[in-house]
Scaffold this motif. Structure first.
Motif, PDB file in Angstrom:
ATOM      1  N   GLN A 214      46.867  32.966  28.435  1.00 58.57           N
ATOM      2  CA  GLN A 214      47.404  34.096  28.605  1.00 58.57           C
ATOM      3  C   GLN A 214      46.317  35.428  28.655  1.00 58.57           C
ATOM      4  N   GLY A 215      44.954  34.653  28.948  1.00 57.66           N
ATOM      5  CA  GLY A 215      43.689  35.694  29.178  1.00 57.66           C
ATOM      6  C   GLY A 215      44.095  36.549  30.249  1.00 57.66           C
ATOM      7  N   ILE A 216      43.395  37.665  30.177  1.00 56.12           N
ATOM      8  CA  ILE A 216      43.475  38.603  31.082  1.00 56.12           C
ATOM      9  C   ILE A 216      42.019  39.019  31.542  1.00 56.12           C
ATOM     10  N   VAL A 217      41.687  39.277  32.649  1.00 56.93           N
ATOM     11  CA  VAL A 217      40.338  39.808  33.306  1.00 56.93           C
ATOM     12  C   VAL A 217      40.361  41.224  33.963  1.00 56.93           C
ATOM     13  N   ILE A 218      39.376  41.545  33.848  1.00 59.98           N
ATOM     14  CA  ILE A 218      39.100  43.197  34.612  1.00 59.98           C
ATOM     15  C   ILE A 218      37.778  43.152  34.894  1.00 59.98           C
ATOM     16  N   MET A 219      37.834  44.085  36.163  1.00 60.52           N
ATOM     17  CA  MET A 219      36.391  44.114  36.673  1.00 60.52           C
ATOM     18  C   MET A 219      36.345  45.561  37.507  1.00 60.52           C
ATOM     19  N   GLN A 220      35.351  46.275  37.693  1.00 57.59           N
ATOM     20  CA  GLN A 220      35.107  47.470  38.569  1.00 57.59           C
ATOM     21  C   GLN A 220      35.370  47.003  40.040  1.00 57.59           C
ATOM     22  N   SER A 221      35.964  47.744  40.869  1.00 61.12           N
ATOM     23  CA  SER A 221      36.039  47.265  42.184  1.00 61.12           C
ATOM     24  C   SER A 221      34.892  47.420  43.015  1.00 61.12           C
ATOM     25  N   SER A 222      33.894  48.378  42.790  1.00 62.71           N
ATOM     26  CA  SER A 222      32.984  49.204  43.550  1.00 62.71           C
ATOM     27  C   SER A 222      33.533  49.914  44.509  1.00 62.71           C
ATOM     28  N   GLU A 223      35.041  49.915  44.903  1.00 61.93           N
ATOM     29  CA  GLU A 223      35.214  50.819  45.940  1.00 61.93           C
ATOM     30  C   GLU A 223      36.568  51.288  45.429  1.00 61.93           C
ATOM     31  N   ASN A 224      36.777  52.434  46.117  1.00 58.22           N
ATOM     32  CA  ASN A 224      38.198  53.105  45.667  1.00 58.22           C
ATOM     33  C   ASN A 224      39.168  53.132  47.112  1.00 58.22           C
TER      34      ASN A 224
END
Length: 314
Positions: A214-224
């Protein structure tokens, strides 16, 4: 950690200091963030009051300066990582989106995050009895040590008893660890130098292998959405080759080029509604804990303008 005498830091004369990102105009000194690869044809500038520290670690160029309007600023390889004025927006969103979307987030892994802002936000959940352990893997210990000196409101919990601080390559750690985590937060710099490998399919596979079901990952995308939209599309495509449930969120960041920063959040649990918090705090507690995040901001951060929404869906 690397040996730095933080009690005996020599002053730096702006008149003689040289750095490719610093320029003098009309007797004032300016830092300009420019990148021909990530955002060609534009730049973001801050007026400098004084240079606080500059060094080149084994991994990257590290510059810290006091700005006129944004407080102290941490710069890695010419790219702003955080400023005292607006750092809380990014730190809170990248931390609380996954935490508040998970039913029982006990065990958290942070990859990167040398400024320790994410750790500060996670400690809030430790103190209310939700998160039980935090592992942070940062490749450049010099960033941590300098942050404790020049960004003290961010880097104040790296020695907390619930934090296991590991100085190592995050990619290497994920390849060798047998642990499983409820939440993995990748708080890396932009995809240049040591952070480049964090934006590849192979990295998403390692994240998947280190997660509970059930885990969740998150990361900054370096772009918008206003910069390199094709790069962002490709990054989401990479994530979707590994995870069944992938969403894109954005937060307002005046110190980030074009004023917003994107986050990729993913899980293999298709039942999770990542765009709405699974758990909510009372408004009084939200006001006590947060400066940026609340349950409504959680939901609205996933709302995109039509042109961007349509482009990313195709």
């Amino acid at each position: 950690m690397s040996s730095i005498d933080l009690n005996n830091i020599p002053s730096i004369d702006l008149e003689t200091f040289q750095h490719e990102s610093i320029f003098k105009q009309n007797n004032k000194y300016w830092f300009f963030e420019k990148s021909d690869d990530s955002f060609p044809g534009q730049a973001f500038g801050l007026q400098i009051v004084q240079i606080l520290y500059h060094t080149k670690s084994p991994f990257q160029d590290i510059l810290i300066f006091e700005s006129l309007n944004f407080g102290n600023v941490l710069v890695l390889n010419g790219i702003i990582q955080c400023t005292e004025k607006d750092e809380f927006a990014y730190q809170e969103l990248i931390t609380h989106l996954p935490i508040m979307s998970h039913p029982n987030p006990k065990k958290v892994l942070v990859i990167g995050g040398g400024d320790c802002g994410v750790i500060r936000e996670l400690i809030k959940h430790v103190e209310i009895g939700t998160v039980e352990s935090i592992t942070m893997v940062e490749i450049d210990d010099m960033v941590i040590k300098l942050s404790t000196k020049f960004l003290p409101e961010m880097a104040k919990f790296h020695n907390h008893p619930k934090v296991n601080l590991i100085i190592d390559d995050g990619f290497k750690f994920l390849k060798t660890t047998t642990e499983k985590f409820d939440i993995i937060i990748t708080d890396s710099s932009d995809p240049e130098g040591p952070a480049e490998e964090f934006f590849q399919i192979s990295y998403f596979k390692l994240l998947f292998n280190a997660l509970h079901s059930q885990g969740i990952v998150i990361m900054q995308s370096s772009e918008n959405i206003w910069l390199n939209l094709s790069y962002l599309k490709n990054l989401l495509k990479k994530a979707k080759t590994i995870f069944k449930n992938v969403k894109y969120s954005q937060c307002y960041m005046p110190s980030y080029t074009s004023g917003s920063l994107g986050l990729v959040i993913a899980t293999n649990d298709e039942s999770k509604q990542l765009m709405s918090p699974l758990r909510k705090f009372k408004p009084s507690l939200e006001a006590e804990l947060f400066k940026y995040y609340n349950s409504k901001v959680h939901e609205s951060s996933f709302v995109l303008p039509m042109w961007a929404q349509n482009e990313l869906k195709n």
